[in-house]
Each structure stands twice: as C-alpha cells, then as structure tokens.
Design a protein around this motif. Sequence first.
Motif, PDB file in Angstrom:
ATOM      1  N   VAL A 120     -67.358  -2.025 -69.954  1.00  0.00           N
ATOM      2  CA  VAL A 120     -68.640  -1.834 -70.629  1.00  0.00           C
ATOM      3  C   VAL A 120     -68.847  -2.925 -71.674  1.00  0.00           C
ATOM      4  CG1 VAL A 120     -69.997  -0.250 -72.068  1.00  0.00           C
ATOM      5  CG2 VAL A 120     -68.635   0.643 -70.182  1.00  0.00           C
ATOM      6  N   LYS A 121     -67.767  -3.285 -72.384  1.00  0.00           N
ATOM      7  CA  LYS A 121     -67.864  -4.351 -73.380  1.00  0.00           C
ATOM      8  C   LYS A 121     -68.281  -5.669 -72.734  1.00  0.00           C
ATOM      9  CE  LYS A 121     -64.231  -2.688 -76.438  1.00  0.00           C
ATOM     10  NZ  LYS A 121     -62.923  -3.016 -77.023  1.00  0.00           N
ATOM     11  N   TYR A 122     -67.597  -6.033 -71.634  1.00  0.00           N
ATOM     12  CA  TYR A 122     -67.914  -7.303 -70.980  1.00  0.00           C
ATOM     13  C   TYR A 122     -69.313  -7.280 -70.362  1.00  0.00           C
ATOM     14  CZ  TYR A 122     -63.263  -9.161 -71.698  1.00  0.00           C
ATOM     15  OH  TYR A 122     -62.123  -9.650 -72.271  1.00  0.00           O
ATOM     16  N   THR A 123     -69.706  -6.157 -69.815  1.00  0.00           N
ATOM     17  CA  THR A 123     -71.068  -6.047 -69.270  1.00  0.00           C
ATOM     18  C   THR A 123     -72.102  -6.207 -70.369  1.00  0.00           C
ATOM     19  OG1 THR A 123     -70.246  -4.542 -67.555  1.00  0.00           O
ATOM     20  CG2 THR A 123     -72.619  -4.574 -67.936  1.00  0.00           C
ATOM     21  N   GLY A 124     -71.864  -5.558 -71.489  1.00  0.00           N
ATOM     22  CA  GLY A 124     -72.779  -5.686 -72.628  1.00  0.00           C
ATOM     23  C   GLY A 124     -72.844  -7.102 -73.152  1.00  0.00           C
ATOM     24  N   LYS A 125     -71.677  -7.764 -73.194  1.00  0.00           N
ATOM     25  CA  LYS A 125     -71.660  -9.155 -73.647  1.00  0.00           C
ATOM     26  C   LYS A 125     -72.475 -10.046 -72.709  1.00  0.00           C
ATOM     27  CE  LYS A 125     -67.381  -9.757 -76.241  1.00  0.00           C
ATOM     28  NZ  LYS A 125     -66.110 -10.485 -76.237  1.00  0.00           N
ATOM     29  N   VAL A 126     -72.333  -9.846 -71.410  1.00  0.00           N
ATOM     30  CA  VAL A 126     -73.093 -10.654 -70.446  1.00  0.00           C
ATOM     31  C   VAL A 126     -74.588 -10.385 -70.591  1.00  0.00           C
ATOM     32  CG1 VAL A 126     -73.564 -10.987 -67.980  1.00  0.00           C
ATOM     33  CG2 VAL A 126     -71.214 -10.888 -68.790  1.00  0.00           C
ATOM     34  N   ILE A 127     -74.938  -9.114 -70.758  1.00  0.00           N
ATOM     35  CA  ILE A 127     -76.352  -8.741 -70.898  1.00  0.00           C
ATOM     36  C   ILE A 127     -76.966  -9.369 -72.145  1.00  0.00           C
ATOM     37  CG2 ILE A 127     -77.877  -6.778 -71.385  1.00  0.00           C
ATOM     38  CD1 ILE A 127     -76.129  -5.143 -69.438  1.00  0.00           C
ATOM     39  N   LEU A 128     -76.175  -9.547 -73.202  1.00  0.00           N
ATOM     40  CA  LEU A 128     -76.680 -10.188 -74.415  1.00  0.00           C
ATOM     41  C   LEU A 128     -76.558 -11.706 -74.374  1.00  0.00           C
ATOM     42  CD1 LEU A 128     -75.288  -7.806 -77.168  1.00  0.00           C
ATOM     43  CD2 LEU A 128     -77.657  -8.053 -76.439  1.00  0.00           C
ATOM     44  N   ALA A 129     -75.445 -12.216 -73.838  1.00  0.00           N
ATOM     45  CA  ALA A 129     -75.165 -13.648 -73.899  1.00  0.00           C
ATOM     46  C   ALA A 129     -76.044 -14.452 -72.945  1.00  0.00           C
ATOM     47  CB  ALA A 129     -73.690 -13.906 -73.592  1.00  0.00           C
ATOM     48  N   ALA A 130     -76.281 -13.954 -71.742  1.00  0.00           N
ATOM     49  CA  ALA A 130     -77.043 -14.734 -70.752  1.00  0.00           C
ATOM     50  C   ALA A 130     -78.472 -15.018 -71.219  1.00  0.00           C
ATOM     51  CB  ALA A 130     -77.022 -14.032 -69.402  1.00  0.00           C
ATOM     52  N   PRO A 131     -79.240 -14.017 -71.646  1.00  0.00           N
ATOM     53  CA  PRO A 131     -80.591 -14.334 -72.127  1.00  0.00           C
ATOM     54  C   PRO A 131     -80.586 -15.218 -73.372  1.00  0.00           C
ATOM     55  CG  PRO A 131     -80.367 -11.968 -71.814  1.00  0.00           C
ATOM     56  CD  PRO A 131     -79.025 -12.576 -71.604  1.00  0.00           C
ATOM     57  N   PHE A 132     -79.621 -14.977 -74.266  1.00  0.00           N
ATOM     58  CA  PHE A 132     -79.536 -15.793 -75.479  1.00  0.00           C
ATOM     59  C   PHE A 132     -79.256 -17.252 -75.128  1.00  0.00           C
ATOM     60  CE2 PHE A 132     -77.036 -17.731 -78.884  1.00  0.00           C
ATOM     61  CZ  PHE A 132     -77.920 -17.624 -79.929  1.00  0.00           C
ATOM     62  N   ALA A 133     -78.291 -17.481 -74.251  1.00  0.00           N
ATOM     63  CA  ALA A 133     -77.940 -18.850 -73.862  1.00  0.00           C
ATOM     64  C   ALA A 133     -79.106 -19.522 -73.138  1.00  0.00           C
ATOM     65  CB  ALA A 133     -76.694 -18.835 -72.973  1.00  0.00           C
ATOM     66  N   PHE A 134     -79.717 -18.807 -72.185  1.00  0.00           N
ATOM     67  CA  PHE A 134     -80.827 -19.405 -71.445  1.00  0.00           C
ATOM     68  C   PHE A 134     -81.978 -19.755 -72.382  1.00  0.00           C
ATOM     69  CE2 PHE A 134     -84.899 -19.126 -69.296  1.00  0.00           C
ATOM     70  CZ  PHE A 134     -84.733 -20.080 -68.307  1.00  0.00           C
ATOM     71  N   HIS A 135     -82.345 -18.828 -73.243  1.00  0.00           N
ATOM     72  CA  HIS A 135     -83.477 -19.052 -74.131  1.00  0.00           C
ATOM     73  C   HIS A 135     -83.186 -20.206 -75.104  1.00  0.00           C
ATOM     74  CE1 HIS A 135     -87.334 -17.724 -75.720  1.00  0.00           C
ATOM     75  NE2 HIS A 135     -86.848 -17.916 -76.930  1.00  0.00           N
ATOM     76  N   SER A 136     -81.957 -20.302 -75.552  1.00  0.00           N
ATOM     77  CA  SER A 136     -81.590 -21.393 -76.461  1.00  0.00           C
ATOM     78  C   SER A 136     -81.663 -22.740 -75.763  1.00  0.00           C
ATOM     79  CB  SER A 136     -80.185 -21.166 -77.002  1.00  0.00           C
ATOM     80  OG  SER A 136     -80.128 -19.958 -77.718  1.00  0.00           O
ATOM     81  N   TRP A 137     -81.034 -22.854 -74.587  1.00  0.00           N
ATOM     82  CA  TRP A 137     -81.041 -24.135 -73.870  1.00  0.00           C
ATOM     83  C   TRP A 137     -82.435 -24.503 -73.387  1.00  0.00           C
ATOM     84  CZ3 TRP A 137     -77.400 -27.124 -75.053  1.00  0.00           C
ATOM     85  CH2 TRP A 137     -76.095 -26.679 -75.233  1.00  0.00           C
ATOM     86  N   ASN A 138     -83.197 -23.515 -72.962  1.00  0.00           N
ATOM     87  CA  ASN A 138     -84.560 -23.813 -72.510  1.00  0.00           C
ATOM     88  C   ASN A 138     -85.439 -24.223 -73.698  1.00  0.00           C
ATOM     89  OD1 ASN A 138     -86.019 -24.039 -70.069  1.00  0.00           O
ATOM     90  ND2 ASN A 138     -87.252 -22.276 -70.648  1.00  0.00           N
TER      91      ASN A 138
END
Length: 177
Positions: A120-138
């Motif tokens: 659950v921790k890793y799933t939550g991290k992915v759910i938060l990290a992926a949009p954050f990383a994409f939005h930052s790089w974009n």
Amino acid sequence: MMSTRALGFGPALRQFASPRIVRNQALRNVFVKRRTVQTQSLRPSAEEIILNQQRLKRPSSPHFTIYQPQLTWISSIANRVTGAGLSVLLYSYALAYLVAPETFASANVVELVHSLPEAVKYTGKVILAAPFAFHSWNGIRHLLWDTGYFLTLKGAYQAGYAVLGLTAVSTVGLVLL
C-alpha cells in the motif's frame, strides 16, 4: 415591420468622401458603394425558433476521438489533469488540517503511513510521485518552449519523449526514497 439600413463602413466613407473631396463622382461610387439589407423585427420567441433551426442545420464539429492520438495533445491533457489532481489533493489536505489539526498533524500522518502494509505504501508513493514528476518535467518543457526551444514538430516530440523518460526515472527514484 420591415426596415432598410446600410451595412459596413459605407455610410461613414460616403460622408468622408463628399463631393468637395472626391471630384470624380464615378470614382466615388466605385470605391464607396451603397449596400443595404432589409431587416425585419421579430418577437424574441420567433428569433429563438429561427436560431434553433439554424443550429440544427450546422455540421457537427469533429470530436477529438476521430483523430489519431498524438503525443502533443495527450501530454497537454495529462498536464492539466495532473495539475488539477495535485491541486485538489493539496487543498483538500490543507482544508482538512484547518478543520481538524490534531488528526492531520504530521506526527499522526507519519504514524498512519508507518502502520500501512508495504504494498500500500509503494502504491501510494507511485500514485503521488508519477503525477508530480510528470507535471514538474512538463512544466520545464513549457518553460523551454517559452524561451524558444523545441518549437518545431520534431523538437516538440523529442521534448515530449524526454518528459516521459524523465518521468519514469523520477517516479522510480521518488518511490525508492
């Protein structure tokens, strides 16, 4: 009730091009023609009926689903969705903290996350990290566009693929922290 009125700039130009300014009347008539149109006053309900009939005759605008998906418009939509999602998450947490500061205090949140299973921790991290990383790089990609870089079609695609690659690497890096 029928009425006739002149359209466009004609009346003003005719007044400006008076006989004392333009001596050749034929030349004046060529450049400043009088165009009129007949209009008819209608009741508001009749106007609405005519407007609805005209709307029914208009062709439909093509929907985006008939076009082949392209990296540029998919990344644009994804940028908006990730920005909105991250904003909703941030503002929701801030409002929840204002309503119940004891429940949403940092110590309580850390304790709650610590008690969760690893999956659950890793799933939550992915759910938060992926949009954050994409939005930052974009966002950086958009800043580069603002400075004049990657504005060609080839450049836009190169930058788009770079954003996707950097997003994947950043997401993995953030999840493993």
